[in-house]
Design an enzyme around this catalytic site. Structure first.
Site, PDB file in Angstrom:
ATOM      1  N   CYS A  94       3.714  -9.915  -8.857  1.00  0.00           N
ATOM      2  CA  CYS A  94       4.044 -11.040  -9.734  1.00  0.00           C
ATOM      3  C   CYS A  94       3.194 -12.241  -9.383  1.00  0.00           C
ATOM      4  CB  CYS A  94       5.496 -11.451  -9.557  1.00  0.00           C
ATOM      5  SG  CYS A  94       6.668 -10.220 -10.059  1.00  0.00           S
ATOM      6  N   ARG A 143      -2.608  -8.743 -11.409  1.00  0.00           N
ATOM      7  CA  ARG A 143      -1.660  -8.362 -10.359  1.00  0.00           C
ATOM      8  C   ARG A 143      -0.337  -7.835 -10.897  1.00  0.00           C
ATOM      9  NH1 ARG A 143      -2.532 -12.208  -5.352  1.00  0.00           N
ATOM     10  NH2 ARG A 143      -4.712 -11.739  -5.229  1.00  0.00           N
ATOM     11  N   TRP A 194       5.870  -8.251 -12.416  1.00  0.00           N
ATOM     12  CA  TRP A 194       5.802  -6.814 -12.148  1.00  0.00           C
ATOM     13  C   TRP A 194       7.213  -6.448 -11.695  1.00  0.00           C
ATOM     14  CZ3 TRP A 194       6.585  -3.508  -7.972  1.00  0.00           C
ATOM     15  CH2 TRP A 194       6.120  -2.194  -8.163  1.00  0.00           C
ATOM     16  N   ASN A 221       8.730 -14.489  -6.794  1.00  0.00           N
ATOM     17  CA  ASN A 221       8.021 -13.269  -6.390  1.00  0.00           C
ATOM     18  C   ASN A 221       8.775 -12.686  -5.203  1.00  0.00           C
ATOM     19  OD1 ASN A 221       6.059 -13.850  -8.196  1.00  0.00           O
ATOM     20  ND2 ASN A 221       4.441 -14.231  -6.700  1.00  0.00           N
ATOM     21  N   GLY A 222       9.022 -11.401  -5.218  1.00  0.00           N
ATOM     22  CA  GLY A 222       9.686 -10.772  -4.075  1.00  0.00           C
ATOM     23  C   GLY A 222      10.955 -10.072  -4.493  1.00  0.00           C
ATOM     24  N   GLU A 257      -8.179  10.313  -1.489  1.00  0.00           N
ATOM     25  CA  GLU A 257      -8.507   9.105  -2.246  1.00  0.00           C
ATOM     26  C   GLU A 257      -8.925   9.473  -3.676  1.00  0.00           C
ATOM     27  OE1 GLU A 257      -7.934   6.127  -2.030  1.00  0.00           O
ATOM     28  OE2 GLU A 257      -9.389   5.120  -3.298  1.00  0.00           O
ATOM     29  N   LYS A 279      -7.022   8.132  -7.018  1.00  0.00           N
ATOM     30  CA  LYS A 279      -7.714   7.439  -8.119  1.00  0.00           C
ATOM     31  C   LYS A 279      -7.393   8.092  -9.449  1.00  0.00           C
ATOM     32  CE  LYS A 279      -8.505   4.699  -6.564  1.00  0.00           C
ATOM     33  NZ  LYS A 279      -8.443   3.814  -5.513  1.00  0.00           N
ATOM     34  N   GLU A 333      -3.793   7.447 -10.527  1.00  0.00           N
ATOM     35  CA  GLU A 333      -3.559   6.026 -10.827  1.00  0.00           C
ATOM     36  C   GLU A 333      -3.996   5.648 -12.237  1.00  0.00           C
ATOM     37  OE1 GLU A 333      -4.060   3.017  -7.098  1.00  0.00           O
ATOM     38  OE2 GLU A 333      -5.799   4.259  -7.501  1.00  0.00           O
ATOM     39  N   HIS A 363      -1.927  28.523   2.255  1.00  0.00           N
ATOM     40  CA  HIS A 363      -0.565  28.348   2.764  1.00  0.00           C
ATOM     41  C   HIS A 363       0.382  27.801   1.699  1.00  0.00           C
ATOM     42  CE1 HIS A 363      -1.759  29.395   6.807  1.00  0.00           C
ATOM     43  NE2 HIS A 363      -2.831  28.639   6.637  1.00  0.00           N
ATOM     44  N   LYS A 397      -1.839  -5.049  -8.647  1.00  0.00           N
ATOM     45  CA  LYS A 397      -2.776  -5.313  -7.543  1.00  0.00           C
ATOM     46  C   LYS A 397      -2.036  -6.109  -6.489  1.00  0.00           C
ATOM     47  CE  LYS A 397      -7.176  -5.057  -6.447  1.00  0.00           C
ATOM     48  NZ  LYS A 397      -7.724  -3.714  -6.291  1.00  0.00           N
TER      49      LYS A 397
HETATM   50  N1  HGA Z   1      12.355  -9.070  -8.148  1.00  0.00           N
HETATM   51  C1  HGA Z   1      11.786  -9.858  -9.200  1.00  0.00           C
HETATM   52  C2  HGA Z   1      10.354 -10.236  -8.879  1.00  0.00           C
HETATM   53  C3  HGA Z   1       9.487  -9.019  -8.719  1.00  0.00           C
HETATM   54  C4  HGA Z   1       8.169  -9.253  -8.028  1.00  0.00           C
HETATM   55  O1  HGA Z   1       7.959 -10.151  -7.225  1.00  0.00           O
HETATM   56  N2  HGA Z   1       7.192  -8.371  -8.247  1.00  0.00           N
HETATM   57  O2  HGA Z   1       5.972  -8.483  -7.624  1.00  0.00           O
HETATM   58  C5  HGA Z   1      11.888  -9.151 -10.543  1.00  0.00           C
HETATM   59  O3  HGA Z   1      12.057  -7.932 -10.623  1.00  0.00           O
HETATM   60  O4  HGA Z   1      11.806  -9.842 -11.549  1.00  0.00           O
END
Ligand code: HGA
Length: 615
Positions: free
Chosen positions: A2, A27, A75, A99-100, A488, A492, A495, A511, A610
């Site tokens: 985020c 990000r 995110w 964020n978090g 890797e 890729k 992803e 195996h 990211k």
């Molecule tokens: N937990 C919050 C913020 C998510 C976040 O920091 N993502 O990188 C949410 O879900 O909105």
């Protein structure tokens, strides 16, 4: 992940917030929102699911004009990516972006519901808005109320808050998620990354863990984790050359793949003597500390973890130093037994990877006790990151800004850094075989040219990609240090093309995974010309015997040629030790071209982000 942007100014700040969000969008990009204290003295917001451009369109239709505001690109961790869950979250006169992850959000939600608060989202973030609102009832000063609020939050947060009742300020808190204040003239800004603010200032103040900040137009006040008023250093950001455009390339990822010769060159610059590695490249105390190293523990996530796995082969083979490699999310939560004189190495592109940072902090805790780690070293691409600030030694990769979510140039420059580490440790400890250092330094000097040759195979790999467009599963095989390269390659492909891909050491095929092989499962192999080649060839026969299609990236001197169901792409010859770096290139190109054929969003693949700053 985020992104946060905030501004307090004398001019309309909406365009500044929006531009900041665009710069952070790579990000996290599932929804975006902005809250502004408007000129008619009301807190108003606009939120939209999807990319920042959706928010931009909405704001064009219905502009928000004001001099104080916060914005967010999300995110999702808690709650689906929809408008209701997009930030900013409101509670009364307050707007909050976060964020978090708030780990005790369920308990707080119950308490706040019992107090009469009504929740309109499924996010953990909304509890912060209501809790702060509740605290303001006894403690009307916004900054003071935020200080008491964060004491009740468990988990990680970077927070920005504004209130219609105190519209002269932006308040912020940092714990486990970075925040930076951008200093202007008569205006100040806040962001989760200085990149978001480079349009408005080049002077920054980085908040430290536990800091609370009160940001007004003409002042900034900061309190540390103990509530003590503190000053944080102002850093002038000088590097103006951070291009964020794709140039002639269709995607950032392709541009970044093609930048590898030049960024590898830059990562080597100033770090080599005529026939050796300059140990001081790792910091002034490196030589003294390296002399004591008897073991290495590497901790990282994702692509960086694969770089660490390659380094393990190098450290043991060349420097004779035992090495363990572990993913950070596992390492941080288990009881580890530390071998004496172990160097603790973290690898991260951003230097803000939540799990890696937490692992470093755990390791440092241990070092304070008898028998902990000898020292910590960060291999990182961002000099101002938390990982770098908190490590004893650093080697900065010079990959430049990496925008594509799927890491490419960060990986190869990490590998270069890790080879420099291997040679430095071996040099200081006298464990390298005679002549090895000079030979490899010579090879490293030639590496950018070899990488250029591998990139020239672009159109050959593009053709090979057609074999994958209709497939749903793929196997990647490698032996020795090529096994992590295969991992890797598989990472890729999954992803960005969403094709299921798995990597195995080639010897493990019989195996279990051989059961999967049929005409619908292409098998990709990296085959440099080393002593494992004959063994690898036998493994490939096992695949062919079951009708599997083989795609082999093989040394031009390997003697391998195209055959029925076997597509061989010849690679320039390279010293075996450096082959993991070279063989990464065609695998990056392969996943890129498969994704283009499948029409996926190459630079911003679904569900990913990211700089993984949440756990
Ligand atoms: N937990 C919050 C913020 C998510 C976040 O920091 N993502 O990188 C949410 O879900 O909105």
């Amino acid at each position: 992940m985020c992104g946060i942007v905030g501004a307090v100014a004398e001019r309309n700040i909406t365009a500044i917030l929006l531009e900041g969000l665009k710069r952070l969008e790579y990000r996290g990009y599932d929804s975006a929102g902005v809250a502004v204290f408007t000129n008619d003295e009301k807190l108003e917001r606009m939120r939209r699911p999807g990319k920042v451009s959706e928010l931009e369109n909405a704001l064009e239709a219905e502009p928000l004009v004001g001099r104080l505001g916060i914005a967010h690109t999300r995110w999702a961790t808690h709650g689906a990516p929809c408008e209701r869950n997009a930030h900013p979250h409101f509670s009364g006169d307050l707007a909050v972006v976060h964020n978090g992850i708030i780990e005790n959000h369920e308990a707080l939600r119950e308490q706040l519901k019992a107090l009469g608060y009504v929740f309109t989202s499924d996010t953990d973030t909304e509890v912060i808005a209501h809790l702060l609102n509740h605290k303001l009832k006894d403690l009307p000063d916004l900054t003071a109320a935020l200080k008491t609020t964060v004491k009740e939050l468990h988990g990680a947060y970077g927070l920005a808050v504004i209130s219609a009742k105190q519209p002269d300020r932006l308040v912020a808190a940092r714990s486990g998620s970075p925040l930076v204040i951008g200093l202007g003239l008569g205006e100040n800004f806040l962001a989760s990354d200085q990149l978001a603010l480079r349009q408005v200032t080049d002077r920054f103040m980085y908040l430290e863990e536990g800091d609370i900040a009160e940001i007004r137009r003409d002042s900034v006040h900061i309190w540390d984790v103990d509530g003590k008023a503190v000053e944080r250093e102002t850093v002038q950001y000088r590097d103006g050359a951070e291009a964020a455009d794709k140039g002639e390339f269709r995607h950032f990822m392709l541009k970044e793949i093609h930048e590898q010769p030049s960024v590898v060159q830059r990562t080597l610059e100033g770090r080599l003597s005529p026939n050796g590695v300059l140990v001081q490249a790792f910091g002034p105390q490196a030589a003294e500390l390296f002399a004591k190293v008897r073991n290495v523990q590497i901790v990282a996530c994702g692509t960086s973890y694969h770089a660490g796995m390659v380094a393990r082969y190098w450290l043991e083979e060349l420097a004779g130093i035992p090495c363990q490699v572990e993913v950070a999310s596992e390492f941080r939560y288990r009881k580890v037994v530390v071998q004496p004189d172990t160097l603790f190495v973290t690898i991260s592109q951003s230097g803000e990877t939540a799990d890696t940072l937490a692992a470093l902090r755990n390791a440092k805790e241990l070092s304070r006790e008898e028998g902990g780690y000898l020292a910590s070293l960060a291999i990182c691409n961002v000099g101002i990151s938390s990982l770098v600030r908190e490590s004893d030694l650093t080697l900065l990769t010079q990959a430049g800004r990496e925008i594509g979510v799927a890491s490419t140039k960060a990986f190869t420059t990490q590998l270069v850094g890790l080879l420099l580490l291997t040679l430095s440790l071996g040099q200081v400890r006298g464990t390298l075989a005679k002549g090895v250092e000079a030979t490899l330094v010579e090879e490293l000097r030639r590496l950018p040219t070899r990488l250029g040759e591998a990139l020239a195979m672009d159109s050959t790999v593009e053709k090979i990609a057609e074999l994958f467009a209709e497939k749903n599963h793929t196997l990647f095989l490698g032996r020795g240090a090529q096994f992590p390269v295969a991992m890797e390659g598989a990472l890729k492909l999954k992803e960005i093309s969403y094709i299921h891909a798995e990597a195995y050491p080639a010897g493990e095929l019989k195996h279990g995974p051989l059961a999967l092989v049929d005409n619908d499962m292409p098998v990709v192999t990296v085959a440099p010309n080393n002593e494992l080649l004959e063994k690898l060839k036998s493994n490939l026969q096992e695949v062919r015997a079951r009708g599997g299609q083989l795609i082999v990236f093989a040394d031009e001197r390997s003697g391998m040629t195209n055959g029925e169901g076997t597509h061989v792409v010849h690679m320039p010859h390279i010293h075996d030790i450096l082959s993991p770096i070279l063989y990464t290139i065609p695998l990056q190109l392969l996943s890129y071209y498969v994704a283009v054929l499948k029409g996926t969003d190459v630079d911003q693949p679904r569900n990913l982000a990211k700089s993984v700053t949440v756990e």
